[in-house]
Design an enzyme around this catalytic site. Structure first.
Site, PDB file in Angstrom:
ATOM      1  N   HIS A 110       0.820  -1.215   0.000  1.00 53.84           N
ATOM      2  CA  HIS A 110       0.000   0.000   0.000  1.00 53.84           C
ATOM      3  C   HIS A 110       0.852   1.262   0.000  1.00 53.84           C
ATOM      4  O   HIS A 110       0.323   2.371   0.024  1.00 53.84           O
ATOM      5  CB  HIS A 110      -0.946   0.000   1.203  1.00 53.84           C
ATOM      6  CG  HIS A 110      -1.978  -1.078   1.141  1.00 53.84           C
ATOM      7  ND1 HIS A 110      -2.998  -1.079   0.219  1.00 53.84           N
ATOM      8  CD2 HIS A 110      -2.128  -2.203   1.870  1.00 53.84           C
ATOM      9  CE1 HIS A 110      -3.746  -2.149   0.391  1.00 53.84           C
ATOM     10  NE2 HIS A 110      -3.244  -2.854   1.390  1.00 53.84           N
ATOM     11  N   ASP A 140      17.600  -9.432  -1.659  1.00 60.03           N
ATOM     12  CA  ASP A 140      18.955  -9.106  -2.087  1.00 60.03           C
ATOM     13  C   ASP A 140      19.445  -7.805  -1.458  1.00 60.03           C
ATOM     14  O   ASP A 140      20.643  -7.627  -1.218  1.00 60.03           O
ATOM     15  CB  ASP A 140      19.028  -8.997  -3.612  1.00 60.03           C
ATOM     16  CG  ASP A 140      19.109 -10.360  -4.291  1.00 60.03           C
ATOM     17  OD1 ASP A 140      19.272 -11.375  -3.585  1.00 60.03           O
ATOM     18  OD2 ASP A 140      19.010 -10.418  -5.535  1.00 60.03           O
ATOM     19  N   ARG A 150       6.572  -5.949   3.193  1.00 63.24           N
ATOM     20  CA  ARG A 150       5.321  -6.461   2.635  1.00 63.24           C
ATOM     21  C   ARG A 150       5.279  -6.101   1.153  1.00 63.24           C
ATOM     22  O   ARG A 150       5.288  -4.919   0.801  1.00 63.24           O
ATOM     23  CB  ARG A 150       4.101  -5.890   3.355  1.00 63.24           C
ATOM     24  CG  ARG A 150       2.796  -6.386   2.732  1.00 63.24           C
ATOM     25  CD  ARG A 150       1.601  -6.224   3.641  1.00 63.24           C
ATOM     26  NE  ARG A 150       1.223  -4.842   3.857  1.00 63.24           N
ATOM     27  CZ  ARG A 150       0.139  -4.469   4.537  1.00 63.24           C
ATOM     28  NH1 ARG A 150      -0.652  -5.383   5.073  1.00 63.24           N
ATOM     29  NH2 ARG A 150      -0.131  -3.195   4.699  1.00 63.24           N
ATOM     30  N   ASP A 182      -9.207  -6.136   5.066  1.00 65.40           N
ATOM     31  CA  ASP A 182      -9.539  -6.859   3.837  1.00 65.40           C
ATOM     32  C   ASP A 182     -10.530  -7.979   4.110  1.00 65.40           C
ATOM     33  O   ASP A 182     -11.399  -8.265   3.274  1.00 65.40           O
ATOM     34  CB  ASP A 182      -8.266  -7.427   3.203  1.00 65.40           C
ATOM     35  CG  ASP A 182      -7.548  -6.406   2.342  1.00 65.40           C
ATOM     36  OD1 ASP A 182      -8.040  -6.098   1.256  1.00 65.40           O
ATOM     37  OD2 ASP A 182      -6.499  -5.912   2.772  1.00 65.40           O
ATOM     38  N   GLU A 230      -6.691 -13.026   4.289  1.00 68.91           N
ATOM     39  CA  GLU A 230      -7.496 -11.805   4.182  1.00 68.91           C
ATOM     40  C   GLU A 230      -8.878 -12.031   3.583  1.00 68.91           C
ATOM     41  O   GLU A 230      -9.569 -11.068   3.242  1.00 68.91           O
ATOM     42  CB  GLU A 230      -6.739 -10.774   3.333  1.00 68.91           C
ATOM     43  CG  GLU A 230      -5.353 -10.447   3.889  1.00 68.91           C
ATOM     44  CD  GLU A 230      -4.660  -9.354   3.119  1.00 68.91           C
ATOM     45  OE1 GLU A 230      -4.909  -8.171   3.423  1.00 68.91           O
ATOM     46  OE2 GLU A 230      -3.864  -9.682   2.213  1.00 68.91           O
TER      47      GLU A 230
END
Length: 290
Positions: free
Chosen positions: A63, A102, A88, A193, A167
């Site tokens: 988000h 990485d 996330r 959600d 969710e």
């Protein structure tokens, strides 16, 4: 000792960082860990969280903006303060998960995991073969730019944390098989959600689904992560068995700003006394402490 002095030659950057136990090791030892959910850009908040003593951070590239150049700055700031970072990513974004790892992320949070197949894909994006399908490289920041032997880099990568998000109502029904998937370390239920998926039912309906998912996760031996807006609900999450408590800093900061903004006392038309000063008094005016 500085962060640089603590890094032995050739040590891998992540997970956990040099000389520190990884989040996975700390969870296995039964620790309860406290973190903050941040969105880019917020390097100063990253540093403040480390100075304050939080255990981990979550940078939200689902988000929030998924800018990996900014993310690297945040990960560098976090490493300097000795705090681990989970990222996330968006739904089914293995390429972004690879770049985050990485760069030195300690693990990945995968949203919208609805079944065991989704969970296996999440695990595969985080781990090297044979458990996963992560592309291999040691010349990244996580491999200390090619100075870490391949075997050591692979061994360090096994501590990367895999958190799956449940969710939907369907996912709650499949929570047992999702949590039991090899390589899943923790489960986070996304209540907003979930409520949207259920057409915003009563809170009791959402709470029941969350409880079902949490019970299935703990039964499978997985840690539960819970997003909370304040310390009161953090205590409730602890009592419910959450091992990863995550403060939503957007809500924490907005609640703090609103409390500072009001209510406001009216300004007197003709003040009768001096305005209190917050300035530091001159040295000569300080009271004696002898």
């Amino acid at each position: 000792m500085t962060a640089a002095e603590a890094v032995p030659p050739g040590a891998a950057v992540t997970p956990g960082g040099p000389g520190r136990r990884s989040l996975k090791e700390r969870l296995a030892a039964g620790e309860r860990l406290y973190g903050a959910l941040l969105r880019l850009p917020s390097e100063t908040l990253v540093e403040m969280a480390g100075v304050a003593g939080l255990d981990y951070l979550v940078i939200d590239c689902e988000h929030g903006p998924a800018d990996t150049a900014l993310l690297q700055h945040h990960l560098t700031a976090a490493a300097a303060q000795g705090i681990d970072v989970l990222v996330r990513v968006g739904t089914a974004e293995p390429a972004l998960a690879l770049r985050c790892l990485d760069l030195g992320a300690a693990g990945i949070i995968h949203p919208h995991v609805d079944d065991a197949q989704d969970a296996r894909r999440a695990v595969a994006s985080v781990h090297y073969p044979p458990l996963g399908r992560r592309g291999f490289a040691t010349y990244s920041r996580a491999g200390r730019f090619g100075t870490v032997p391949a075997a050591e880099h692979v061994a360090a990568s096994q501590d990367a944390l895999v958190v799956v998000m449940i969710e939907t109502e369907r996912a709650c029904g499949a929570a047992a098989e999702i949590a039991a998937t090899e390589g899943v370390d923790a489960v986070l239920v996304g209540p907003a959600d979930l409520a949207a998926d259920c057409s915003f039912p009563g809170q009791d309906v959402v709470d029941a689904l969350v409880t079902t998912a949490h019970q299935a996760s703990r039964a499978a031996g997985r840690s539960v992560m819970a997003i909370v807006p304040d310390t009161e609900l953090a205590r409730a999450a602890e009592q419910a068995g959450a091992q990863l408590v995550l403060y939503n800093m957007a809500q924490v900061l907005m609640d703090t700003f609103r409390s500072l903004a009001g209510p406001r006392a009216p300004i007197a038309a003709h003040p009768t006394g001096p305005v209190p000063s917050t300035a530091t008094p001159a040295v000569g005016s300080l009271p004696s402490t002898s």
